[in-house]
Write a protein that holds these residues in place. Structure first.
Motif, PDB file in Angstrom:
ATOM      1  N   HIS A  79       0.517   0.760 -33.270  1.00 18.24           N
ATOM      2  CA  HIS A  79       1.393   0.159 -34.603  1.00 18.24           C
ATOM      3  C   HIS A  79       2.621   1.001 -34.655  1.00 18.24           C
ATOM      4  O   HIS A  79       3.424   0.482 -35.627  1.00 18.24           O
ATOM      5  CB  HIS A  79       0.534  -0.195 -35.656  1.00 18.24           C
ATOM      6  N   TRP A  80       2.813   2.232 -33.998  1.00 21.78           N
ATOM      7  CA  TRP A  80       4.001   3.491 -34.269  1.00 21.78           C
ATOM      8  C   TRP A  80       5.428   2.509 -34.206  1.00 21.78           C
ATOM      9  O   TRP A  80       6.168   2.775 -34.970  1.00 21.78           O
ATOM     10  CB  TRP A  80       3.820   4.476 -33.732  1.00 21.78           C
ATOM     11  N   PRO A  81       5.137   1.609 -33.247  1.00 23.80           N
ATOM     12  CA  PRO A  81       6.761   1.206 -33.006  1.00 23.80           C
ATOM     13  C   PRO A  81       7.177   0.154 -34.319  1.00 23.80           C
ATOM     14  O   PRO A  81       8.475   0.449 -34.605  1.00 23.80           O
ATOM     15  CB  PRO A  81       6.639   0.226 -31.919  1.00 23.80           C
ATOM     16  N   ILE A  82       6.487  -0.473 -34.742  1.00 25.06           N
ATOM     17  CA  ILE A  82       6.675  -1.564 -35.991  1.00 25.06           C
ATOM     18  C   ILE A  82       6.869  -0.337 -37.310  1.00 25.06           C
ATOM     19  O   ILE A  82       7.598  -0.787 -37.935  1.00 25.06           O
ATOM     20  CB  ILE A  82       5.529  -2.606 -36.240  1.00 25.06           C
ATOM     21  N   VAL A  83       5.976   0.452 -37.268  1.00 30.18           N
ATOM     22  CA  VAL A  83       6.059   1.531 -38.554  1.00 30.18           C
ATOM     23  C   VAL A  83       7.497   2.307 -38.064  1.00 30.18           C
ATOM     24  O   VAL A  83       8.196   2.568 -39.455  1.00 30.18           O
ATOM     25  CB  VAL A  83       4.880   2.615 -38.603  1.00 30.18           C
ATOM     26  N   LEU A  84       7.794   2.540 -37.164  1.00 29.08           N
ATOM     27  CA  LEU A  84       9.022   3.298 -37.014  1.00 29.08           C
ATOM     28  C   LEU A  84      10.232   2.328 -37.251  1.00 29.08           C
ATOM     29  O   LEU A  84      11.186   2.635 -37.891  1.00 29.08           O
ATOM     30  CB  LEU A  84       9.174   3.811 -35.525  1.00 29.08           C
ATOM     31  N   GLY A  85      10.080   1.118 -36.816  1.00 26.56           N
ATOM     32  CA  GLY A  85      11.147  -0.076 -37.147  1.00 26.56           C
ATOM     33  C   GLY A  85      11.311  -0.374 -38.586  1.00 26.56           C
ATOM     34  O   GLY A  85      12.327  -0.520 -38.999  1.00 26.56           O
ATOM     35  N   VAL A  86      10.263  -0.365 -39.212  1.00 22.78           N
ATOM     36  CA  VAL A  86      10.219  -0.409 -40.723  1.00 22.78           C
ATOM     37  C   VAL A  86      11.008   0.845 -41.285  1.00 22.78           C
ATOM     38  O   VAL A  86      11.764   0.514 -42.223  1.00 22.78           O
ATOM     39  CB  VAL A  86       8.999  -0.773 -41.219  1.00 22.78           C
ATOM     40  N   ALA A  87      10.841   1.793 -40.959  1.00 26.93           N
ATOM     41  CA  ALA A  87      11.312   3.120 -41.522  1.00 26.93           C
ATOM     42  C   ALA A  87      12.773   2.994 -41.264  1.00 26.93           C
ATOM     43  O   ALA A  87      13.665   3.378 -42.084  1.00 26.93           O
ATOM     44  CB  ALA A  87      10.660   4.433 -41.057  1.00 26.93           C
ATOM     45  N   VAL A  88      13.164   2.754 -40.086  1.00 24.64           N
ATOM     46  CA  VAL A  88      14.787   2.466 -39.782  1.00 24.64           C
ATOM     47  C   VAL A  88      15.518   1.403 -40.386  1.00 24.64           C
ATOM     48  O   VAL A  88      16.666   1.553 -41.175  1.00 24.64           O
ATOM     49  CB  VAL A  88      14.914   2.406 -38.216  1.00 24.64           C
ATOM     50  N   ALA A  89      14.630   0.119 -40.642  1.00 23.88           N
ATOM     51  CA  ALA A  89      15.154  -0.717 -41.663  1.00 23.88           C
ATOM     52  C   ALA A  89      15.477  -0.177 -43.015  1.00 23.88           C
ATOM     53  O   ALA A  89      16.424  -0.529 -43.644  1.00 23.88           O
ATOM     54  CB  ALA A  89      14.255  -1.921 -41.534  1.00 23.88           C
ATOM     55  N   THR A  90      14.558   0.660 -43.593  1.00 20.02           N
ATOM     56  CA  THR A  90      14.460   1.067 -45.010  1.00 20.02           C
ATOM     57  C   THR A  90      15.776   2.128 -44.946  1.00 20.02           C
ATOM     58  O   THR A  90      16.657   2.015 -45.962  1.00 20.02           O
ATOM     59  CB  THR A  90      13.191   2.034 -45.146  1.00 20.02           C
ATOM     60  N   LEU A  91      15.932   2.973 -43.882  1.00 19.09           N
ATOM     61  CA  LEU A  91      17.023   3.693 -43.771  1.00 19.09           C
ATOM     62  C   LEU A  91      18.435   2.737 -43.899  1.00 19.09           C
ATOM     63  O   LEU A  91      19.368   3.344 -44.789  1.00 19.09           O
ATOM     64  CB  LEU A  91      17.136   4.635 -42.588  1.00 19.09           C
ATOM     65  N   VAL A  92      18.409   1.951 -43.139  1.00 17.43           N
ATOM     66  CA  VAL A  92      19.730   1.170 -43.067  1.00 17.43           C
ATOM     67  C   VAL A  92      20.035   0.529 -44.630  1.00 17.43           C
ATOM     68  O   VAL A  92      21.040   0.360 -44.982  1.00 17.43           O
ATOM     69  CB  VAL A  92      19.533  -0.147 -42.057  1.00 17.43           C
ATOM     70  N   LEU A  93      18.905  -0.137 -45.241  1.00 16.64           N
ATOM     71  CA  LEU A  93      19.061  -0.712 -46.381  1.00 16.64           C
ATOM     72  C   LEU A  93      19.318   0.263 -47.439  1.00 16.64           C
ATOM     73  O   LEU A  93      20.329   0.227 -48.289  1.00 16.64           O
ATOM     74  CB  LEU A  93      17.651  -1.215 -46.942  1.00 16.64           C
ATOM     75  N   SER A  94      18.887   1.652 -47.488  1.00 16.85           N
ATOM     76  CA  SER A  94      19.116   2.373 -48.603  1.00 16.85           C
ATOM     77  C   SER A  94      20.427   2.917 -48.302  1.00 16.85           C
ATOM     78  O   SER A  94      21.393   3.540 -49.254  1.00 16.85           O
ATOM     79  CB  SER A  94      18.238   3.692 -48.410  1.00 16.85           C
ATOM     80  N   VAL A  95      21.002   3.156 -46.972  1.00 20.93           N
ATOM     81  CA  VAL A  95      22.319   3.667 -46.749  1.00 20.93           C
ATOM     82  C   VAL A  95      23.442   2.577 -47.268  1.00 20.93           C
ATOM     83  O   VAL A  95      24.452   2.742 -47.795  1.00 20.93           O
ATOM     84  CB  VAL A  95      22.695   3.899 -45.261  1.00 20.93           C
ATOM     85  N   GLY A  96      22.864   1.224 -46.948  1.00 18.42           N
ATOM     86  CA  GLY A  96      23.967   0.376 -47.652  1.00 18.42           C
ATOM     87  C   GLY A  96      23.979   0.024 -48.838  1.00 18.42           C
ATOM     88  O   GLY A  96      25.214   0.145 -49.527  1.00 18.42           O
ATOM     89  N   ALA A  97      23.003   0.461 -49.626  1.00 21.07           N
ATOM     90  CA  ALA A  97      22.991   0.461 -51.050  1.00 21.07           C
ATOM     91  C   ALA A  97      23.704   1.775 -51.564  1.00 21.07           C
ATOM     92  O   ALA A  97      24.597   1.581 -52.638  1.00 21.07           O
ATOM     93  CB  ALA A  97      21.417   0.783 -51.607  1.00 21.07           C
ATOM     94  N   GLY A  98      23.739   2.889 -50.865  1.00 19.12           N
ATOM     95  CA  GLY A  98      24.633   3.915 -51.061  1.00 19.12           C
ATOM     96  C   GLY A  98      26.005   3.720 -50.897  1.00 19.12           C
ATOM     97  O   GLY A  98      26.803   4.350 -51.890  1.00 19.12           O
ATOM     98  N   VAL A  99      26.221   2.958 -49.948  1.00 20.83           N
ATOM     99  CA  VAL A  99      27.875   2.574 -49.730  1.00 20.83           C
ATOM    100  C   VAL A  99      28.202   1.628 -50.867  1.00 20.83           C
ATOM    101  O   VAL A  99      29.115   1.950 -51.461  1.00 20.83           O
ATOM    102  CB  VAL A  99      27.814   1.679 -48.567  1.00 20.83           C
ATOM    103  N   LEU A 100      27.404   0.816 -51.475  1.00 16.31           N
ATOM    104  CA  LEU A 100      27.858   0.103 -52.605  1.00 16.31           C
ATOM    105  C   LEU A 100      27.846   0.840 -53.871  1.00 16.31           C
ATOM    106  O   LEU A 100      28.856   0.589 -54.684  1.00 16.31           O
ATOM    107  CB  LEU A 100      26.623  -1.073 -52.644  1.00 16.31           C
ATOM    108  N   LEU A 101      27.130   1.735 -54.029  1.00 17.45           N
ATOM    109  CA  LEU A 101      27.146   2.823 -55.060  1.00 17.45           C
ATOM    110  C   LEU A 101      28.357   3.637 -55.024  1.00 17.45           C
ATOM    111  O   LEU A 101      28.933   3.984 -56.007  1.00 17.45           O
ATOM    112  CB  LEU A 101      25.765   3.643 -55.146  1.00 17.45           C
ATOM    113  N   GLY A 102      28.893   3.883 -53.819  1.00 15.67           N
ATOM    114  CA  GLY A 102      29.870   4.628 -53.249  1.00 15.67           C
ATOM    115  C   GLY A 102      31.359   3.840 -54.049  1.00 15.67           C
ATOM    116  O   GLY A 102      32.507   4.360 -53.993  1.00 15.67           O
ATOM    117  N   LEU A 103      31.420   2.568 -54.345  1.00 12.67           N
ATOM    118  CA  LEU A 103      32.292   1.787 -54.711  1.00 12.67           C
ATOM    119  C   LEU A 103      32.392   2.266 -56.261  1.00 12.67           C
ATOM    120  O   LEU A 103      33.649   1.806 -56.752  1.00 12.67           O
ATOM    121  CB  LEU A 103      31.892   0.206 -54.509  1.00 12.67           C
ATOM    122  N   GLN A 104      31.673   2.778 -56.637  1.00  9.68           N
ATOM    123  CA  GLN A 104      31.851   3.209 -58.091  1.00  9.68           C
ATOM    124  C   GLN A 104      32.709   4.146 -58.342  1.00  9.68           C
ATOM    125  O   GLN A 104      32.897   5.094 -57.488  1.00  9.68           O
ATOM    126  CB  GLN A 104      30.469   3.714 -58.545  1.00  9.68           C
TER     127      GLN A 104
END
Length: 369
Positions: A79-104
């Motif tokens: 199951h390591w590919p899906i675990v890694l995929g979920v981790a990458v998705a979490t990274l993308v989501l958090s960076v996207g949230a960070g970019v939105l925070l950077g609009l402040q």
């Protein structure tokens, strides 16, 4: 010396009760709060020496590296590919949230992204300044993320997943550890070798990532010999990282962060809900329970995750492995993302933070440039 003595004494006095009530990374939180308070009262030292900051990063890097064990990684199995995929998705989501925070106002996209990266909070605070971000903002938002997730986890587990405490639950323990004096000697060698090697290959965040990479290699090859970082050193490392950010605060910085807190809290809540959705996906694809999926994909609070997994009789080994993958990915990917954001920033010459709010905590990017 008087200011340093005051800083140390008050930090210890605040850390002890926080430890007793189970606050995660209590020394870092206490050092941050005390540093801010003394800085605003003009009673704090001028700053933390750079070598002390690098040493604290090294200790933390080795400490995180010792969490990686072959049996935990093997627990992922096919199951390591899906675990890694979920981790990458979490990274993308958090960076996207960070970019939105950077609009402040007063917060750059780089600082916002480092502040919202969902993993390795203390590590990211430790290297934020080196990467060109505002470590004060990163420290406050990262600790807020961990605190909110940790505080909400028992409620979510009980009300949403209807979990009950498992009888005779016991946390996994590590045995055959090296004596403390040998661990300190080995720790010193790993930090020196890791930092030098990381700087030679121009690895971003060399003070943290170099020793961490060396420790992980030793752990996975069985050559760590039972290395265990003494808890006192971990607490001192946390305190130095907290002081580094705290003593740099100004009244304007406090006002700037205060303006951004509502947006930060909203983005943290959205990120937590999105990661819970990834947990549902993981549970279906890996054949684990919904609770295991939620705990495995929680975007923070790794110690609270472990405690909850143990108390509810969940698949502790799988959850630890998935969480370690998330934390390592965040810590290793964040510096390279920072480099990319800095390049884009220079290319388009657009920033939305004011120099006055970040000047005291910003330095040239000496490692990542």
């Amino acid at each position: 010396m008087g200011r340093w003595l005051l800083l140390v004494v008050v930090t210890v006095a605040v850390t002890v009760p926080l430890e007793l009530i189970g606050v995660p990374s209590a020394a870092l939180f206490a050092a941050l709060l005390v540093g801010i308070a003394l800085a605003l009262l003009s009673l704090a030292p001028a700053g933390v020496p750079r070598k002390a900051g690098v040493a604290a990063q090294g200790v933390l890097g080795v400490y995180i590296g010792t969490m990686v064990h072959r049996d935990a990684i093997d627990a992922l199995g096919p199951h390591w590919p899906i675990v890694l995929g979920v981790a990458v998705a979490t990274l993308v989501l958090s960076v996207g949230a960070g970019v939105l925070l950077g609009l402040q106002r007063d917060i750059s996209p780089l600082t916002g992204s480092l502040a919202m990266v969902a993993g390795g909070a203390s590590g990211l605070v430790a290297i934020a300044r080196e990467l060109g971000g505002d470590d004060r903002v990163v420290a406050v938002v990262q600790y807020l993320r961990v605190a909110l997730i940790t505080a909400s986890m028992p409620v979510v587990v009980t009300l949403v997943y209807h979990a009950e405490k498992a009888p005779h639950a016991a946390a996994p323990s590590q045995t055959d550890s090296l004596p403390w004096y040998l661990s300190i000697a080995m720790l010193t060698v790993i930090v020196l070798v890791g930092v030098l090697a990381a700087r030679l290959i121009r690895l971003p965040g060399a003070g943290l990532l170099g020793p961490m990479a060396v420790t992980i290699v030793l752990e996975l090859t069985g050559a760590s010999l039972g290395l265990a970082v003494p808890l006192v050193l971990v607490q001192v490392g946390y305190a130095v990282i907290g002081w580094q950010a705290g003593v740099a605060f100004t009244r304007e910085a406090v006002r700037a962060i205060g303006r951004a807190l509502p947006a930060a809290i909203g983005l943290i809540v959205v990120l937590n809900v999105a990661c819970a959705g990834l947990g549902v996906l993981l549970s279906r694809m890996a054949g684990i329970s919904l609770l295991d999926g939620y705990l495995a994909t929680s975007p923070g609070g790794i110690y609270a995750v472990l405690a909850t997994a143990v108390e509810t009789g969940s698949n502790v080994t799988f959850i630890i492995a998935a969480q370690v993958v998330r934390v390592l990915l965040m810590l290793f990917a964040a510096p390279f993302l920072a480099r990319g954001l800095v390049s884009l920033n220079k290319r388009f010459a657009k920033t939305n933070y004011t120099p006055e709010s970040t000047s005291r905590s910003r330095e040239p990017i000496r490692v990542a440039d």
